[in-house]
Design a protein around this motif. Structure first.
Motif, mmCIF file in Angstrom:
data_model
loop_
_atom_site.group_PDB
_atom_site.id
_atom_site.type_symbol
_atom_site.label_atom_id
_atom_site.label_comp_id
_atom_site.label_asym_id
_atom_site.label_seq_id
_atom_site.Cartn_x
_atom_site.Cartn_y
_atom_site.Cartn_z
ATOM 1 N N VAL A 107 0.837 -1.208 0.000
ATOM 2 C CA VAL A 107 0.000 0.000 0.000
ATOM 3 C C VAL A 107 0.869 1.254 0.000
ATOM 4 O O VAL A 107 1.843 1.358 0.742
ATOM 5 N N GLU A 108 0.485 2.211 -0.839
ATOM 6 C CA GLU A 108 1.158 3.508 -0.887
ATOM 7 C C GLU A 108 0.308 4.607 -0.254
ATOM 8 O O GLU A 108 0.833 5.556 0.327
ATOM 9 N N ILE A 109 -1.023 4.500 -0.410
ATOM 10 C CA ILE A 109 -1.934 5.524 0.107
ATOM 11 C C ILE A 109 -3.034 4.850 0.909
ATOM 12 O O ILE A 109 -3.683 3.911 0.430
ATOM 13 N N VAL A 110 -3.252 5.326 2.135
ATOM 14 C CA VAL A 110 -4.344 4.845 2.983
ATOM 15 C C VAL A 110 -5.424 5.916 2.995
ATOM 16 O O VAL A 110 -5.175 7.066 3.365
ATOM 17 N N HIS A 111 -6.634 5.529 2.590
ATOM 18 C CA HIS A 111 -7.752 6.476 2.456
ATOM 19 C C HIS A 111 -8.852 6.081 3.440
ATOM 20 O O HIS A 111 -9.549 5.088 3.236
ATOM 21 N N GLY A 112 -9.000 6.863 4.511
ATOM 22 C CA GLY A 112 -10.018 6.598 5.525
ATOM 23 C C GLY A 112 -11.309 7.336 5.218
ATOM 24 O O GLY A 112 -11.294 8.449 4.670
ATOM 25 N N HIS A 113 -12.432 6.710 5.582
ATOM 26 C CA HIS A 113 -13.752 7.294 5.307
ATOM 27 C C HIS A 113 -14.587 7.352 6.576
ATOM 28 O O HIS A 113 -14.685 6.366 7.308
ATOM 29 N N GLN A 114 -15.191 8.492 6.814
ATOM 30 C CA GLN A 114 -16.209 8.755 7.835
ATOM 31 C C GLN A 114 -15.609 9.011 9.221
ATOM 32 O O GLN A 114 -14.855 8.220 9.766
ATOM 33 N N ARG A 170 0.531 6.685 9.169
ATOM 34 C CA ARG A 170 1.488 7.781 9.331
ATOM 35 C C ARG A 170 2.719 7.325 10.106
ATOM 36 O O ARG A 170 3.836 7.771 9.813
ATOM 37 N N SER A 171 2.554 6.429 11.071
ATOM 38 C CA SER A 171 3.712 5.901 11.801
ATOM 39 C C SER A 171 4.607 5.083 10.886
ATOM 40 O O SER A 171 5.809 4.945 11.141
ATOM 41 N N MET A 172 4.020 4.529 9.803
ATOM 42 C CA MET A 172 4.796 3.743 8.834
ATOM 43 C C MET A 172 5.306 4.598 7.676
ATOM 44 O O MET A 172 5.958 4.082 6.761
ATOM 45 N N GLY A 173 4.974 5.891 7.683
ATOM 46 C CA GLY A 173 5.448 6.776 6.625
ATOM 47 C C GLY A 173 4.639 6.714 5.349
ATOM 48 O O GLY A 173 5.114 7.133 4.288
ATOM 49 N N LEU A 174 3.398 6.222 5.410
ATOM 50 C CA LEU A 174 2.548 6.132 4.226
ATOM 51 C C LEU A 174 1.754 7.420 4.036
ATOM 52 O O LEU A 174 1.483 8.140 4.993
ATOM 53 N N LYS A 175 1.349 7.680 2.808
ATOM 54 C CA LYS A 175 0.515 8.846 2.519
ATOM 55 C C LYS A 175 -0.931 8.552 2.924
ATOM 56 O O LYS A 175 -1.403 7.407 2.830
ATOM 57 N N THR A 176 -1.647 9.584 3.397
ATOM 58 C CA THR A 176 -3.005 9.376 3.904
ATOM 59 C C THR A 176 -3.974 10.429 3.357
ATOM 60 O O THR A 176 -3.605 11.587 3.134
ATOM 61 N N VAL A 177 -5.227 9.984 3.155
ATOM 62 C CA VAL A 177 -6.325 10.857 2.723
ATOM 63 C C VAL A 177 -7.528 10.526 3.600
ATOM 64 O O VAL A 177 -7.728 9.366 3.985
ATOM 65 N N PHE A 178 -8.323 11.539 3.907
ATOM 66 C CA PHE A 178 -9.533 11.336 4.706
ATOM 67 C C PHE A 178 -10.723 11.937 3.977
ATOM 68 O O PHE A 178 -10.656 13.063 3.474
ATOM 69 N N THR A 179 -11.819 11.169 3.891
ATOM 70 C CA THR A 179 -13.068 11.685 3.322
ATOM 71 C C THR A 179 -14.120 11.774 4.415
ATOM 72 O O THR A 179 -14.407 10.782 5.088
ATOM 73 N N LEU A 190 -6.732 14.689 11.412
ATOM 74 C CA LEU A 190 -6.433 15.537 10.264
ATOM 75 C C LEU A 190 -5.215 16.427 10.470
ATOM 76 O O LEU A 190 -4.765 17.068 9.518
ATOM 77 N N SER A 191 -4.666 16.442 11.683
ATOM 78 C CA SER A 191 -3.453 17.224 11.907
ATOM 79 C C SER A 191 -2.281 16.682 11.114
ATOM 80 O O SER A 191 -1.358 17.416 10.760
ATOM 81 N N ASP A 192 -2.316 15.395 10.824
ATOM 82 C CA ASP A 192 -1.181 14.765 10.140
ATOM 83 C C ASP A 192 -1.615 14.016 8.885
ATOM 84 O O ASP A 192 -0.960 13.066 8.465
ATOM 85 N N VAL A 193 -2.741 14.407 8.284
ATOM 86 C CA VAL A 193 -3.192 13.776 7.052
ATOM 87 C C VAL A 193 -2.742 14.643 5.870
ATOM 88 O O VAL A 193 -2.586 15.857 6.003
ATOM 89 N N HIS A 194 -2.497 14.030 4.727
ATOM 90 C CA HIS A 194 -1.982 14.780 3.596
ATOM 91 C C HIS A 194 -3.062 15.590 2.889
ATOM 92 O O HIS A 194 -2.786 16.675 2.362
ATOM 93 N N HIS A 195 -4.281 15.050 2.828
ATOM 94 C CA HIS A 195 -5.356 15.766 2.152
ATOM 95 C C HIS A 195 -6.699 15.272 2.678
ATOM 96 O O HIS A 195 -6.813 14.123 3.116
ATOM 97 N N TYR A 222 -4.743 11.750 -5.173
ATOM 98 C CA TYR A 222 -3.702 10.750 -4.905
ATOM 99 C C TYR A 222 -2.382 11.130 -5.568
ATOM 100 O O TYR A 222 -1.313 11.071 -4.948
ATOM 101 N N LEU A 223 -2.443 11.494 -6.846
ATOM 102 C CA LEU A 223 -1.220 11.816 -7.575
ATOM 103 C C LEU A 223 -0.557 13.074 -7.024
ATOM 104 O O LEU A 223 0.670 13.206 -7.058
#
Length: 451
Positions: free
Chosen positions: A93-100, A114-123, A146-151, A373-374
């Motif tokens: 996995v490169e991007i973890v996308h959490g929902h709700q 984030r502890s593993m250094g992966l990119k994250t998105v939240f919807t 969301l303090s440490d989420v990328h988008h 993502y990109l």
């Protein structure tokens, strides 16, 4: 085009039904069609646990977890880290996308990623207030995540404003990408309606947030004012008993039909029975149900709350304040409009369907999500001290607590990496989506030739 490996995470997924579940499934399918690898992680539902494959090769991890309320799992903070780490490494996995915001799995997965250094998105799929205890708690939890989420992504502009305020985010860090439907699955069918009645359809979770109390108050009044009106109500929840008591008290058994829980495959067959769709939600970020109803050609009556005014053109929907008298007045006005629809071309069910089909498409949603993502895929990874600084700014007391949680999670990640090095974790075999589509296409061609 670059292919990414994406992990969608939420407590809310099939076989449970709802807008979040539909969004996860359809968006994932379209992202796979665009060449990305997508897996979904959710909690177990009854006997549905372990790894399952859905249509199109969509891989779902159903993780055993204790459910506390409304399909949300029990918070465990660090206990899910080992299994999430295994999944992230196995699926590369490169991007973890959490929902709700209400999903425990979503918050925990983003923290571990984030502890593993992966990119994250939240919807965010919901709207919350600022004055009640539950709202304050969820808002503080959202601020932490969301303090440490990328988008971040929201499903309406109203939802974006709400999320920016709740989590104190920079507006440019939040994108608006609406929900959508598969319009071909919600085509009108005039033969399904009973011409003897004007049928009002309600499809909703029967909970307080969906305005069931307004519905209970409005139904007897509408039935008393309009002898040809009947109600078909689908959905289940704690408020169903209130509807049953109302039906018994006013002796409306022949005019109020309670369907109970409705499967996704049966939603269209219920909608096409109606002339009007009624939504009485007290808060709503988007409301995908009114889009499905409009696509089936129904006139829509809805409370004017949250992001609902952004969803449909004005000629498709009649709005009401979230009050009993306003709902009754708006519904009565629309009942009078049903008989005159044939005189107005813009109100024709087929015209509604074509408009909705042009406005909402999962392929468009997937394309816009892909851009997010990109955009973040090659973003530089900040050092741990910068991550802790972001958490520290979350409040005088909460900030210190958040720093402690993030630091402990990072140390657990170091221990897990020592106990189970990533090179010892077997990489999962990928699903050949192109080959799958080719086989499906060949099968369809052979079927046509046989006929």
């Amino acid at each position: 085009m670059r292919s990414l490996s994406i992990c969608m995470v939420s407590d809310f997924f099939y076989p449970s039904m709802g807008g979040v579940e539909s969004h996860l499934y359809n968006n994932s399918q379209c992202l796979m069609q665009r060449g990305h690898k997508v897996v979904i992680v959710t909690h177990a539902y009854g006997q549905r646990r372990g790894v399952r494959y859905l249509a199109g090769g969509l891989k779902v991890y159903y993780i055993p977890a204790q459910i506390v309320y409304s399909n949300a799992s029990l918070p465990t903070f660090f206990c899910t880290f080992p299994i999430f780490r295994q999944i992230f490494i196995r699926e590369q996995v490169e991007i973890v996308h959490g929902h709700q915001a209400f999903s425990t799995f979503c918050h925990e997965a983003i923290l571990h990623a984030r502890s593993m250094g992966l990119k994250t998105v939240f919807t965010d799929h919901s709207l919350l207030g600022f004055g009640d205890a539950s709202g304050i708690f969820i808002n503080k939890l959202l601020k932490f995540t969301l303090s440490d989420v990328h988008h971040a992504i929201c499903v309406s502009h109203t939802s974006k404003e709400n999320t920016v305020l709740r989590a104190a985010l920079e507006p440019q860090q939040v994108s608006v990408i609406p929900n959508a439907i598969i319009a071909e699955q919600f085509e009108p069918d005039s033969t399904a309606r009973d011409p003897r009645w004007i049928t009002v359809v309600v499809l909703s979770r029967l909970v307080y947030r969906k305005g069931v109390d307004l519905l209970v108050a409005a139904v007897p009044r509408i039935c008393a004012q309009h002898a040809r009106v009947r109600f078909v109500i689908g959905g289940d929840g704690p408020k169903r008993i209130d509807l049953e008591q109302m039906r018994e008290q006013h002796q409306l058994q022949d005019r109020v039909e309670l369907l109970g829980s409705v499967a996704a495959s049966d939603v269209r067959s219920v909608l096409v029975r109606g002339d009007i769709f009624l939504n009485t939600s007290l808060t709503e970020a988007f409301c995908i149900a009114i889009v499905e109803a409009a696509s089936c050609g129904l006139l829509v009556v809805s409370t004017r709350v949250g992001g609902i005014p952004e969803v449909l053109p004005r000629h498709m929907v009649t709005f009401a304040a979230p009050e009993e008298d306003a709902v009754v007045e708006a519904l009565s006005e629309t009942v009078g409009l049903v008989g005159t629809r044939e005189q107005h071309a813009e109100l024709a069910p087929v015209h509604f369907h074509r408009q909705v089909k042009r406005m909402y498409s999962w392929h468009n949603v997937a394309e816009r999500t892909e851009r997010v993502y990109l955009k973040i895929a090659d973003a530089p990874e900040p050092p741990l001290i910068e991550r802790l600084r972001r958490y520290y700014g979350c409040g005088l007391v909460a900030g210190k607590l958040f720093c402690l949680v993030a630091a402990v999670d990072f140390l657990i990640g170091v221990v897990l990496a020592w106990l189970w090095p990533s090179e010892r974790i077997e990489i999962a075999q990928g699903f050949d989506y192109a080959r799958y589509r080719a086989e499906i296409g060949r099968g369809e061609d052979q079927e046509k030739e046989a006929h």
